[in-house]
Design a protein around this motif. Structure first.
Motif, PDB file in Angstrom:
ATOM      1  N   PHE A   1       0.797  -1.110  -0.021  1.00 48.40           N
ATOM      2  CA  PHE A   1       0.113   0.209   0.214  1.00 48.40           C
ATOM      3  C   PHE A   1       0.718   1.103   0.125  1.00 48.40           C
ATOM      4  O   PHE A   1       0.579   2.151  -0.658  1.00 48.40           O
ATOM      5  CB  PHE A   1      -0.846  -0.107   1.344  1.00 48.40           C
ATOM      6  N   GLY A   2       1.958   1.162   0.816  1.00 53.42           N
ATOM      7  CA  GLY A   2       2.823   2.510   0.918  1.00 53.42           C
ATOM      8  C   GLY A   2       3.721   2.720  -0.418  1.00 53.42           C
ATOM      9  O   GLY A   2       3.548   3.922  -0.756  1.00 53.42           O
ATOM     10  N   GLN A   3       3.742   1.966  -1.169  1.00 49.72           N
ATOM     11  CA  GLN A   3       4.430   2.031  -2.513  1.00 49.72           C
ATOM     12  C   GLN A   3       3.453   2.286  -3.560  1.00 49.72           C
ATOM     13  O   GLN A   3       3.707   3.356  -4.344  1.00 49.72           O
ATOM     14  CB  GLN A   3       4.992   0.775  -3.202  1.00 49.72           C
ATOM     15  N   PHE A   4       2.042   2.079  -3.484  1.00 49.97           N
ATOM     16  CA  PHE A   4       1.205   2.823  -4.311  1.00 49.97           C
ATOM     17  C   PHE A   4       1.016   3.932  -3.902  1.00 49.97           C
ATOM     18  O   PHE A   4       0.771   4.839  -4.813  1.00 49.97           O
ATOM     19  CB  PHE A   4      -0.093   1.976  -4.194  1.00 49.97           C
ATOM     20  N   VAL A   5       0.900   4.422  -2.632  1.00 49.83           N
ATOM     21  CA  VAL A   5       0.672   5.786  -2.245  1.00 49.83           C
ATOM     22  C   VAL A   5       1.772   6.684  -2.799  1.00 49.83           C
ATOM     23  O   VAL A   5       1.902   7.804  -3.172  1.00 49.83           O
ATOM     24  CB  VAL A   5       0.823   5.940  -0.597  1.00 49.83           C
ATOM     25  N   LEU A   6       3.196   6.344  -2.253  1.00 50.21           N
ATOM     26  CA  LEU A   6       4.465   6.949  -3.008  1.00 50.21           C
ATOM     27  C   LEU A   6       4.363   7.252  -4.426  1.00 50.21           C
ATOM     28  O   LEU A   6       4.588   8.110  -5.091  1.00 50.21           O
ATOM     29  CB  LEU A   6       5.646   6.270  -2.238  1.00 50.21           C
ATOM     30  N   GLY A   7       4.069   6.190  -5.144  1.00 48.49           N
ATOM     31  CA  GLY A   7       4.261   6.013  -6.545  1.00 48.49           C
ATOM     32  C   GLY A   7       2.898   6.949  -7.229  1.00 48.49           C
ATOM     33  O   GLY A   7       3.339   7.467  -8.305  1.00 48.49           O
ATOM     34  N   GLY A   8       1.893   6.696  -6.371  1.00 53.14           N
ATOM     35  CA  GLY A   8       0.832   7.616  -6.990  1.00 53.14           C
ATOM     36  C   GLY A   8       1.023   9.016  -6.808  1.00 53.14           C
ATOM     37  O   GLY A   8       0.660   9.948  -7.543  1.00 53.14           O
ATOM     38  N   SER A   9       1.672   9.357  -5.745  1.00 51.73           N
ATOM     39  CA  SER A   9       2.197  10.852  -5.273  1.00 51.73           C
ATOM     40  C   SER A   9       3.282  11.391  -6.536  1.00 51.73           C
ATOM     41  O   SER A   9       2.725  12.354  -6.896  1.00 51.73           O
ATOM     42  CB  SER A   9       2.583  10.962  -4.269  1.00 51.73           C
ATOM     43  N   LEU A  10       3.996  10.499  -6.728  1.00 54.96           N
ATOM     44  CA  LEU A  10       5.097  10.863  -7.684  1.00 54.96           C
ATOM     45  C   LEU A  10       4.227  11.151  -9.093  1.00 54.96           C
ATOM     46  O   LEU A  10       4.750  11.989 -10.068  1.00 54.96           O
ATOM     47  CB  LEU A  10       5.996   9.949  -7.793  1.00 54.96           C
ATOM     48  N   ALA A  11       3.384  10.195  -9.440  1.00 52.93           N
ATOM     49  CA  ALA A  11       2.715  10.007 -10.870  1.00 52.93           C
ATOM     50  C   ALA A  11       2.026  11.307 -10.808  1.00 52.93           C
ATOM     51  O   ALA A  11       1.759  11.772 -12.001  1.00 52.93           O
ATOM     52  CB  ALA A  11       1.827   8.687 -10.853  1.00 52.93           C
ATOM     53  N   ILE A  12       1.524  11.980  -9.733  1.00 54.71           N
ATOM     54  CA  ILE A  12       0.687  13.252  -9.910  1.00 54.71           C
ATOM     55  C   ILE A  12       1.570  14.292  -9.668  1.00 54.71           C
ATOM     56  O   ILE A  12       1.450  15.270 -10.662  1.00 54.71           O
ATOM     57  CB  ILE A  12      -0.471  13.204  -8.934  1.00 54.71           C
ATOM     58  N   LEU A  13       2.625  14.297  -8.970  1.00 56.63           N
ATOM     59  CA  LEU A  13       3.289  15.682  -8.912  1.00 56.63           C
ATOM     60  C   LEU A  13       4.349  15.761 -10.064  1.00 56.63           C
ATOM     61  O   LEU A  13       4.635  16.971 -10.724  1.00 56.63           O
ATOM     62  CB  LEU A  13       4.140  15.538  -7.515  1.00 56.63           C
ATOM     63  N   ILE A  14       4.928  14.776 -10.520  1.00 51.29           N
ATOM     64  CA  ILE A  14       5.822  14.916 -11.711  1.00 51.29           C
ATOM     65  C   ILE A  14       5.308  15.584 -12.881  1.00 51.29           C
ATOM     66  O   ILE A  14       5.699  16.830 -13.346  1.00 51.29           O
ATOM     67  CB  ILE A  14       6.616  13.590 -12.067  1.00 51.29           C
ATOM     68  N   PRO A  15       4.254  15.133 -13.480  1.00 51.16           N
ATOM     69  CA  PRO A  15       3.654  15.913 -14.436  1.00 51.16           C
ATOM     70  C   PRO A  15       3.093  17.068 -14.240  1.00 51.16           C
ATOM     71  O   PRO A  15       3.069  18.187 -14.973  1.00 51.16           O
ATOM     72  CB  PRO A  15       2.575  14.929 -14.850  1.00 51.16           C
ATOM     73  N   LEU A  16       2.719  17.277 -12.940  1.00 51.48           N
ATOM     74  CA  LEU A  16       1.934  18.578 -12.615  1.00 51.48           C
ATOM     75  C   LEU A  16       3.118  19.758 -12.297  1.00 51.48           C
ATOM     76  O   LEU A  16       2.749  20.820 -12.855  1.00 51.48           O
ATOM     77  CB  LEU A  16       1.254  18.271 -11.064  1.00 51.48           C
ATOM     78  N   LEU A  17       4.109  19.286 -12.022  1.00 54.03           N
ATOM     79  CA  LEU A  17       5.415  20.351 -11.999  1.00 54.03           C
ATOM     80  C   LEU A  17       6.161  20.448 -13.081  1.00 54.03           C
ATOM     81  O   LEU A  17       6.620  21.679 -13.246  1.00 54.03           O
ATOM     82  CB  LEU A  17       6.506  19.715 -10.987  1.00 54.03           C
ATOM     83  N   THR A  18       5.877  19.553 -14.072  1.00 50.53           N
ATOM     84  CA  THR A  18       6.903  19.834 -15.457  1.00 50.53           C
ATOM     85  C   THR A  18       6.001  20.007 -16.597  1.00 50.53           C
ATOM     86  O   THR A  18       6.464  20.515 -17.739  1.00 50.53           O
ATOM     87  CB  THR A  18       7.724  18.361 -15.570  1.00 50.53           C
ATOM     88  N   HIS A  19       4.890  20.005 -16.790  1.00 57.01           N
ATOM     89  CA  HIS A  19       3.889  20.093 -17.778  1.00 57.01           C
ATOM     90  C   HIS A  19       4.035  21.504 -18.576  1.00 57.01           C
ATOM     91  O   HIS A  19       3.833  21.616 -19.815  1.00 57.01           O
ATOM     92  CB  HIS A  19       2.441  19.685 -17.599  1.00 57.01           C
ATOM     93  N   ARG A  20       4.292  22.489 -17.645  1.00 54.66           N
ATOM     94  CA  ARG A  20       4.354  23.686 -18.390  1.00 54.66           C
ATOM     95  C   ARG A  20       5.736  24.068 -19.037  1.00 54.66           C
ATOM     96  O   ARG A  20       5.706  25.021 -19.775  1.00 54.66           O
ATOM     97  CB  ARG A  20       4.221  24.874 -17.161  1.00 54.66           C
ATOM     98  N   PHE A  21       6.628  22.875 -19.218  1.00 56.41           N
ATOM     99  CA  PHE A  21       7.803  23.102 -19.725  1.00 56.41           C
ATOM    100  C   PHE A  21       7.802  22.285 -21.294  1.00 56.41           C
ATOM    101  O   PHE A  21       8.528  22.620 -21.838  1.00 56.41           O
ATOM    102  CB  PHE A  21       9.274  22.618 -19.074  1.00 56.41           C
ATOM    103  N   TRP A  22       6.851  21.977 -21.215  1.00 54.87           N
ATOM    104  CA  TRP A  22       6.645  21.087 -22.633  1.00 54.87           C
ATOM    105  C   TRP A  22       5.865  21.633 -23.899  1.00 54.87           C
ATOM    106  O   TRP A  22       4.981  22.534 -23.321  1.00 54.87           O
ATOM    107  CB  TRP A  22       5.488  19.888 -22.480  1.00 54.87           C
ATOM    108  N   ASP A  23       6.567  21.342 -24.961  1.00 62.34           N
ATOM    109  CA  ASP A  23       5.815  21.968 -26.120  1.00 62.34           C
ATOM    110  C   ASP A  23       4.440  21.546 -26.301  1.00 62.34           C
ATOM    111  O   ASP A  23       4.303  20.576 -25.912  1.00 62.34           O
ATOM    112  CB  ASP A  23       6.581  21.866 -27.411  1.00 62.34           C
ATOM    113  N   ALA A  24       3.423  22.286 -26.936  1.00 59.92           N
ATOM    114  CA  ALA A  24       2.113  21.986 -27.187  1.00 59.92           C
ATOM    115  C   ALA A  24       2.438  21.026 -28.631  1.00 59.92           C
ATOM    116  O   ALA A  24       3.034  21.125 -29.452  1.00 59.92           O
ATOM    117  CB  ALA A  24       1.335  23.059 -27.505  1.00 59.92           C
ATOM    118  N   ARG A  25       1.651  19.800 -28.462  1.00 57.91           N
ATOM    119  CA  ARG A  25       1.660  18.815 -29.620  1.00 57.91           C
ATOM    120  C   ARG A  25       0.837  19.296 -30.670  1.00 57.91           C
ATOM    121  O   ARG A  25      -0.595  19.712 -30.233  1.00 57.91           O
ATOM    122  CB  ARG A  25       1.648  17.487 -29.116  1.00 57.91           C
ATOM    123  N   PRO A  26       1.072  19.427 -31.628  1.00 57.51           N
ATOM    124  CA  PRO A  26      -0.027  19.483 -32.714  1.00 57.51           C
ATOM    125  C   PRO A  26      -1.256  18.500 -32.791  1.00 57.51           C
ATOM    126  O   PRO A  26      -0.836  17.468 -32.653  1.00 57.51           O
ATOM    127  CB  PRO A  26       0.649  19.563 -34.051  1.00 57.51           C
TER     128      PRO A  26
END
Length: 165
Positions: A30-55
């Protein structure tokens, strides 16, 4: 209530990150699901503004045709490269080619460069600073113009059609 897109900008990437995390730690606790889920939400949330828009994909069936063509070309090129390597008496003609680009969008140029590099026997070596040409290394080149025409017709024109660039 929080809109799903504001806290989960790329749901597929988040799911992929969670799965990769669980595979890396080799635990489904369960702890790994919580940690992995937190990273899976935080990483894209913190980095999406640096990505180019895809056509947007204008012609999805053309994309499907392109994928099947690419897979077929990869299989055929693997056999051709294996034949070239297995026959040492055959003289290879490696060559760098300056490929003039018709594409202008960075995303589609990246797709073209990746496509060229995925096909055995060719590698995208460099994109010129002005974005007008791509330097390609080919393992065996008999006719430079024929290779340029082949890349243009088999890969670049379909990408231009798929994304309507």
């Amino acid at each position: 209530m929080i809109a799903p897109r504001s806290w989960l900008p790329t749901p597929v990437l988040s799911l992929l990150l969670l799965v990769v995390w669980l595979l890396l730690v080799r635990s489904y606790a369960f702890g790994q699901f919580v940690l992995g889920g937190s990273l899976a939400i935080l990483i894209p949330l913190l980095t999406h503004r640096f990505w180019d828009a895809r056509p947007l994909i204008a012609k999805p069936f053309a994309l499907l045709r392109f994928i099947f063509r690419l897979l077929g070309d990869i299989i055929i090129a693997n056999f051709e490269v294996a034949y070239l390597i297995a026959n040492p008496w055959r003289k290879l003609k490696p060559h760098f080619i300056e490929y003039p680009l018709m594409l202008e969008e960075r995303f589609t140029i990246t797709l073209l460069a990746s496509t060229i590099s995925l096909t055995p026997g060719t590698v995208s070596a460099n994109l010129r600073m002005d974005g007008k040409s791509l330097l390609i290394h080919a393992l065996n080149v008999d006719d430079e113009e024929a290779l340029i025409k082949q890349i243009r017709e088999r890969y670049e024109r379909p990408l231009k059609e798929i994304y309507e660039c």
